[in-house]
Enzyme design. Structure first.
Site, PDB file in Angstrom:
ATOM      1  N   HIS A 388       0.801  -1.220   0.000  1.00 29.16           N
ATOM      2  CA  HIS A 388       0.000   0.000   0.000  1.00 29.16           C
ATOM      3  C   HIS A 388       0.837   1.275   0.000  1.00 29.16           C
ATOM      4  O   HIS A 388       0.981   1.917  -1.028  1.00 29.16           O
ATOM      5  CB  HIS A 388      -0.977  -0.025   1.184  1.00 29.16           C
ATOM      6  CG  HIS A 388      -2.027  -1.063   1.044  1.00 29.16           C
ATOM      7  ND1 HIS A 388      -1.819  -2.391   1.366  1.00 29.16           N
ATOM      8  CD2 HIS A 388      -3.295  -0.990   0.590  1.00 29.16           C
ATOM      9  CE1 HIS A 388      -2.909  -3.090   1.114  1.00 29.16           C
ATOM     10  NE2 HIS A 388      -3.829  -2.258   0.642  1.00 29.16           N
ATOM     11  N   GLU A 389       1.406   1.670   1.137  1.00 35.25           N
ATOM     12  CA  GLU A 389       2.086   2.961   1.209  1.00 35.25           C
ATOM     13  C   GLU A 389       3.508   2.792   1.742  1.00 35.25           C
ATOM     14  O   GLU A 389       3.752   2.831   2.945  1.00 35.25           O
ATOM     15  CB  GLU A 389       1.299   3.931   2.086  1.00 35.25           C
ATOM     16  CG  GLU A 389      -0.056   4.314   1.489  1.00 35.25           C
ATOM     17  CD  GLU A 389      -0.775   5.363   2.310  1.00 35.25           C
ATOM     18  OE1 GLU A 389      -0.485   5.471   3.524  1.00 35.25           O
ATOM     19  OE2 GLU A 389      -1.626   6.069   1.746  1.00 35.25           O
ATOM     20  N   GLN A 390       4.421   2.593   0.812  1.00 33.35           N
ATOM     21  CA  GLN A 390       5.829   2.524   1.163  1.00 33.35           C
ATOM     22  C   GLN A 390       6.506   3.852   0.834  1.00 33.35           C
ATOM     23  O   GLN A 390       6.155   4.507  -0.148  1.00 33.35           O
ATOM     24  CB  GLN A 390       6.540   1.423   0.372  1.00 33.35           C
ATOM     25  CG  GLN A 390       6.059   0.022   0.672  1.00 33.35           C
ATOM     26  CD  GLN A 390       6.928  -1.008  -0.009  1.00 33.35           C
ATOM     27  OE1 GLN A 390       8.063  -0.742  -0.361  1.00 33.35           O
ATOM     28  NE2 GLN A 390       6.386  -2.204  -0.195  1.00 33.35           N
TER      29      GLN A 390
END
Length: 545
Positions: A388-390
């Site tokens: 998702h949100e790296q």
């Protein structure tokens, strides 16, 4: 001479186009942002990245998409009458259950560098869409229709449907027109070209692994039937030509590895002609290590010079079917590009064209070149295992003999906060030289965290309590990876053992993935997502080809 591959390191599924005296290639980007890398040449020999077509979430929504999903096989074309570029692309959302959940879209632009329009939805029946502009002004969408029914041939057939450019929608009904020119199986990547009253169907068959090939067929009618070239496949590196694999869902085919060819996996072709009528085919290829047949650089792009025979078939100018490393260039004036610097200092305020993020676009909410001038500031977010949100900024690995280096200022307060340098294939396979806080040592440390086909492992640790600035280096020499740390960028200490860089490859992945290795920097904060790391520079240089 043209030296293959022309686009090195993770540049698969080339779609080549000439507009006037300029040549462009669009390549797949999968789960990486921005989407669809665009390359430019004036002579078919020298190429450079000029940008990306999909640079915002309204065009490209990838959050949560599995590795090797995302943007598949873009098709670049041009309407000469309207002076408009068209880009057709797939977003592969899931292949679970052999269902292939995907959507196909089109965007347009009056200039190749953009801005590209908002996307228009086309269909979801199958991947590898392309747009054919017939000489009567009508436009036709082609794509592989995926068939997931038991007992039916996979992947399926090529279908065609008219596209109304004014209404920006498909009209009429899809018609199945082609089921392959050979028995190699895994039909995909259709492109139609018109020449001397014939419609030529160029396709990929054999699967995008070691059995890959470019095939061609022709018909007097757009809707077929299509006559197969008697010499199919016209390009391949496969050990056994035209092995009967219809309906068999094995794409990698390691048994088709050909030790006599440096360029493996040659297939997925796209045709272009110079103003003088010289035909060339850009195609996908790979260069696995001879020691273990692992393709660390992923699937790349090569180009082959061709000729038209008297009876109207395409042949490699070199003869035979095997893709060549060195190719005769066209009769065009050489046009080399200026050499790009190896070190990015983050002081221009502009993003380096080679740097990418995973699944989400660049945003000041998590990465900034303005928060501290002369540095890239990364705010820590989710782990490298996340979909998702790296907070990861990386570039393609383009040589198996390369050095990557950075300098970072980072002060972790607890074990949730890390930052460093990574060689990254996907969330299941990466190596990470990280700065972290060790509670047992009561000190900031350097250590290695890595994922080996989904298994989390840790290796070594080295206290660095007095290092205000931490220099990190990765040295790749064939299948060997070594990490180093330094407080001053002069005296370096190896961290951990020699690691196997070749695991970052399609052939090692047990998940059936097929992208390529990236190398870059990242930051994590799984506690409050507030801690940031400041990177002073990022350097990538190749030691030899």
């Amino acid at each position: 001479m043209i030296q293959n591959p022309i686009l090195r390191g993770f540049n698969p599924d080339p779609s080549i186009l000439r507009v006037g005296d300029d040549y462009y290639i669009a390549t797949s980007t999968f789960e990486w942002y921005p989407g669809v890398q665009l390359h430019h040449s004036k002579d078919l020999v020298n190429w450079r990245v000029i940008g990306y077509a999909l640079d915002r979430e309204s065009q490209l929504d990838l959050k949560g998409i599995e590795a090797s999903g995302g943007v598949w096989a873009p098709c670049l074309s041009y309407d000469e009458d309207a002076c408009i570029y068209y880009l057709i692309y797939t977003i592969m959302r899931s292949t679970n259950g052999n269902c292939f959940d995907l959507d196909n879209y089109v965007v347009t632009a009056s200039d190749i560098t953009g801005p590209w329009s908002e996307r228009t939805y086309l269909n979801s029946s199958g991947f590898d869409p392309s747009l054919f502009h017939d000489d009567d002004g009508r436009k036709w969408l082609l794509n592989l229709e995926w068939d997931n029914r038991p007992g039916y041939e996979h992947p399926g057939s090529i279908v065609i449907q008219e596209y109304d450019a004014e209404r920006r929608e498909l009209i009429g009904s899809p018609v199945s027109i082609f089921r392959g020119a050979t028995d190699m199986g895994c039909l995909e990547a259709p492109h139609i070209y018109k020449r001397n009253g014939y419609y030529y169907m160029m396709a990929a068959e054999g699967g995008t692994g070691f059995g890959h090939g470019v095939t061609i067929a022709r018909s007097r009618s757009l809707f077929g039937p299509y006559e197969s070239d008697p010499c199919n496949p016209i390009i391949t590196s496969a050990k056994v030509i035209n092995l009967n694999r219809r309906g068999v869902d094995d794409y990698l085919k390691p048994y088709q590895y050909n030790p006599d060819s440096i360029l493996q996996k040659s297939g997925h072709g796209s045709l272009v002609e110079t103003p003088a009528g010289e035909p060339y085919i850009a195609h996908l290829t790979a260069r696995p290590l001879a020691s273990n047949q692992r393709s660390m650089l992923g699937r790349e792009t090569a180009i082959q010079r061709c000729i038209w025979t008297e009876d109207g078939w395409l042949r490699l100018a070199s003869g035979g079917q095997r893709a060549e490393l060195t190719v005769q260039p066209p009769a065009l004036k050489p046009a080399p590009w200026e050499r790009e610097p190896s070190r990015e200092h983050f002081d221009s305020g502009e993003w380096n064209m080679h740097l990418n993020s995973l699944r989400v676009p660049l945003s000041d909410s998590w990465v900034s070149l303005r928060a501290r001038p002369g540095y890239m500031r990364l705010r820590g977010r989710e782990s490298l295992f996340s979909l998702h949100e790296q907070s990861l900024i990386a570039r393609r690995l383009q040589s198996v003999h390369a050095i990557a280096e950075t300098c970072v200022e980072f002060e972790p307060d607890n074990f949730h906060e890390t930052a460093g340098l990574t060689l990254f294939y996907d969330q299941n396979m990466f190596y990470y030289l990280r700065i972290y806080y060790s509670e047992s040592l009561g000190s900031k440390c350097l250590g290695i965290l890595y994922a080996d086909n989904g298994v989390r492992l840790q290796e070594s640790r080295m206290p660095i309590a007095n290092w205000d600035r931490v220099h990190l280096r990765a040295v790749i020499d064939g299948e060997e990876l070594r990490f180093y740390g330094s407080p001053d960028g002069e005296q370096w200490t190896q961290v951990g053992p020699v690691l196997d860089a070749s695991k970052c490859s399609d052939e090692y992945s047990k998940y059936g993935h097929f992208t390529g290795a990236f190398i870059g920097v990242c930051c994590q904060d799984s506690y409050r997502k507030r801690k940031h790391a400041d990177f002073d520079y990022f350097e990538y240089r190749e030691l030899q080809e």
